[in-house]
Design a protein around this motif. Structure first.
Motif, short mmCIF file in Angstrom:
data_model
loop_
_atom_site.label_atom_id
_atom_site.label_comp_id
_atom_site.label_asym_id
_atom_site.label_seq_id
_atom_site.Cartn_x
_atom_site.Cartn_y
_atom_site.Cartn_z
N GLY A 23 0.79 -1.23 0.00
CA GLY A 23 0.00 0.00 0.00
C GLY A 23 0.82 1.28 0.00
O GLY A 23 0.27 2.38 0.08
N GLY A 24 2.14 1.16 -0.10
CA GLY A 24 2.99 2.37 -0.09
C GLY A 24 3.20 2.91 -1.50
O GLY A 24 2.70 2.36 -2.48
N SER A 25 3.92 4.01 -1.59
CA SER A 25 4.29 4.53 -2.91
C SER A 25 5.71 5.07 -2.83
O SER A 25 6.18 5.45 -1.76
CB SER A 25 3.32 5.63 -3.34
OG SER A 25 3.46 6.73 -2.48
N ALA A 26 6.39 5.05 -3.95
CA ALA A 26 7.77 5.53 -3.98
C ALA A 26 8.12 5.89 -5.41
O ALA A 26 7.40 5.55 -6.35
CB ALA A 26 8.71 4.45 -3.46
N ASP A 27 9.23 6.59 -5.54
CA ASP A 27 9.66 7.05 -6.85
C ASP A 27 10.74 6.09 -7.39
O ASP A 27 11.76 5.86 -6.72
CB ASP A 27 10.21 8.47 -6.72
CG ASP A 27 10.68 9.01 -8.04
OD1 ASP A 27 9.86 9.05 -8.97
OD2 ASP A 27 11.88 9.34 -8.16
N PHE A 28 10.49 5.54 -8.59
CA PHE A 28 11.42 4.56 -9.16
C PHE A 28 12.85 5.12 -9.25
O PHE A 28 13.82 4.45 -8.87
CB PHE A 28 10.95 4.11 -10.54
CG PHE A 28 11.92 3.17 -11.21
CD1 PHE A 28 11.96 1.82 -10.86
CD2 PHE A 28 12.80 3.63 -12.18
CE1 PHE A 28 12.87 0.95 -11.45
CE2 PHE A 28 13.72 2.76 -12.77
CZ PHE A 28 13.75 1.43 -12.41
N ALA A 29 12.97 6.36 -9.73
CA ALA A 29 14.31 6.93 -9.94
C ALA A 29 15.06 7.06 -8.60
O ALA A 29 16.28 6.83 -8.54
CB ALA A 29 14.20 8.29 -10.61
N GLU A 30 14.31 7.39 -7.56
CA GLU A 30 14.95 7.53 -6.24
C GLU A 30 15.42 6.17 -5.72
O GLU A 30 16.52 6.05 -5.17
CB GLU A 30 13.94 8.10 -5.23
CG GLU A 30 14.14 9.58 -4.99
CD GLU A 30 13.05 10.15 -4.09
OE1 GLU A 30 12.73 9.52 -3.06
OE2 GLU A 30 12.52 11.22 -4.46
N ILE A 31 14.57 5.16 -5.90
CA ILE A 31 14.95 3.81 -5.45
C ILE A 31 16.19 3.34 -6.20
O ILE A 31 17.13 2.81 -5.62
CB ILE A 31 13.79 2.80 -5.68
CG1 ILE A 31 12.59 3.19 -4.83
CG2 ILE A 31 14.24 1.38 -5.34
CD1 ILE A 31 11.41 2.25 -4.99
N LEU A 32 16.20 3.59 -7.51
CA LEU A 32 17.33 3.16 -8.33
C LEU A 32 18.62 3.86 -7.88
O LEU A 32 19.67 3.22 -7.71
CB LEU A 32 17.04 3.47 -9.81
CG LEU A 32 18.13 3.09 -10.79
CD1 LEU A 32 18.42 1.58 -10.74
CD2 LEU A 32 17.75 3.47 -12.23
#
Ligand code: DC
Length: 239
Positions: A175-184
């Protein structure tokens, strides 16, 4: 605490020696290394269950040191506090639920550059590996430093993009959300630190079997690992 939450698990019954009883002092070691998010933890658990070996997620030992420093509000480069925390690490009390937080992983990667901390933890990890019937250990330096004589060495990897995508899916699944570029970017930073440090950098041992899980589901990785291990066991039982 649930058994599944513990980072270290002891198993009493050896299941991998087939018909003949192994001597009680005999141990079998499976070393698994690789970058964060490549799937080595899941693979280690599956293999430990299958071969009924003890299991140690060595990343949790570095996380325990980092967690202690964070709790005390101390900087992560406070060497003497980190050494004290490393001495206090109890492998039987590694609580995955507490230590799995993302911030603790980041901090662990920073305390892991301190050579004396590594020496203290490596000694505990080697003692764990020595207990019959043997163990699966996963981390960054298991095949190269902790257990250079391991019976089997696996280096589990996947591209940074694939690992970032998996991490994003994991976050979204709860149920969370995150930014792909930040995770990468985060994953790339962690890789750089773990592979670039002077003491025991992450790298495959010369005799490690490489498992690239970029295009492989965990079940396929498990089957590939089992084939490698069963082959080694068959050779050993014949000798
Ligand atoms: O596997 P993990 O994400 O829980 O590990 C956290 C950090 O601990 C990792 O970024 C580097 C360090 N580590 C290490 O240096 N050596 C190990 N054998 C295991 C982990």
């Amino acid at each position: 605490m649930l058994a599944g939450q513990r980072g270290a698990r002891r198993n009493a019954a050896p299941a991998l020696f087939g018909k003949g009883d192994p001597p009680m002092t005999y141990t079998f070691t499976i070393a698994i290394d690789g970058p964060a998010g490549a799937g080595k933890g899941t693979l280690a658990r599956r293999l430990a269950d299958h071969y009924r070996l003890n299991l140690l997620d060595t990343g949790l030992t570095y996380r325990a040191v980092a967690h202690k420093l964070l709790e005390l509000g101390l900087p992560l480069d406070n060497v003497s506090a980190a050494e004290t925390a490393a001495h206090q690490v109890d492998l039987a009390k590694l609580d995955r639920a507490v230590l799995s937080a993302h911030a603790v992983g980041e901090a662990a990667s920073k305390v892991a550059v301190i050579p004396t901390v590594r020496r203290i933890l490596v000694e505990k990890q080697r003692d764990f590996a020595k207990a019959p019937p043997g163990a699966v250990l996963d981390g960054r330096d298991i095949g190269t430093v902790v257990c250079p004589d391991a019976d089997i060495k696996l280096y589990v990897t996947a591209s940074a993009e694939v690992r970032a995508r998996r991490r994003l899916a994991e976050i979204e699944s709860i149920g969370g959300s995150a930014d792909f570029a930040e995770i990468l970017a985060d994953i790339q930073r962690r890789d750089e630190r773990d592979m670039g440090r002077a003491d025991s950098p992450l790298k495959p041992a010369a005799d490690a079997h490489l498992l690239d899980t970029s295009e492989m589901a965990i079940e396929a990785a498990f089957l590939a690992a089992m084939a490698i291990i069963d082959d080694a066991l068959a050779k050993r039982n014949k000798a």
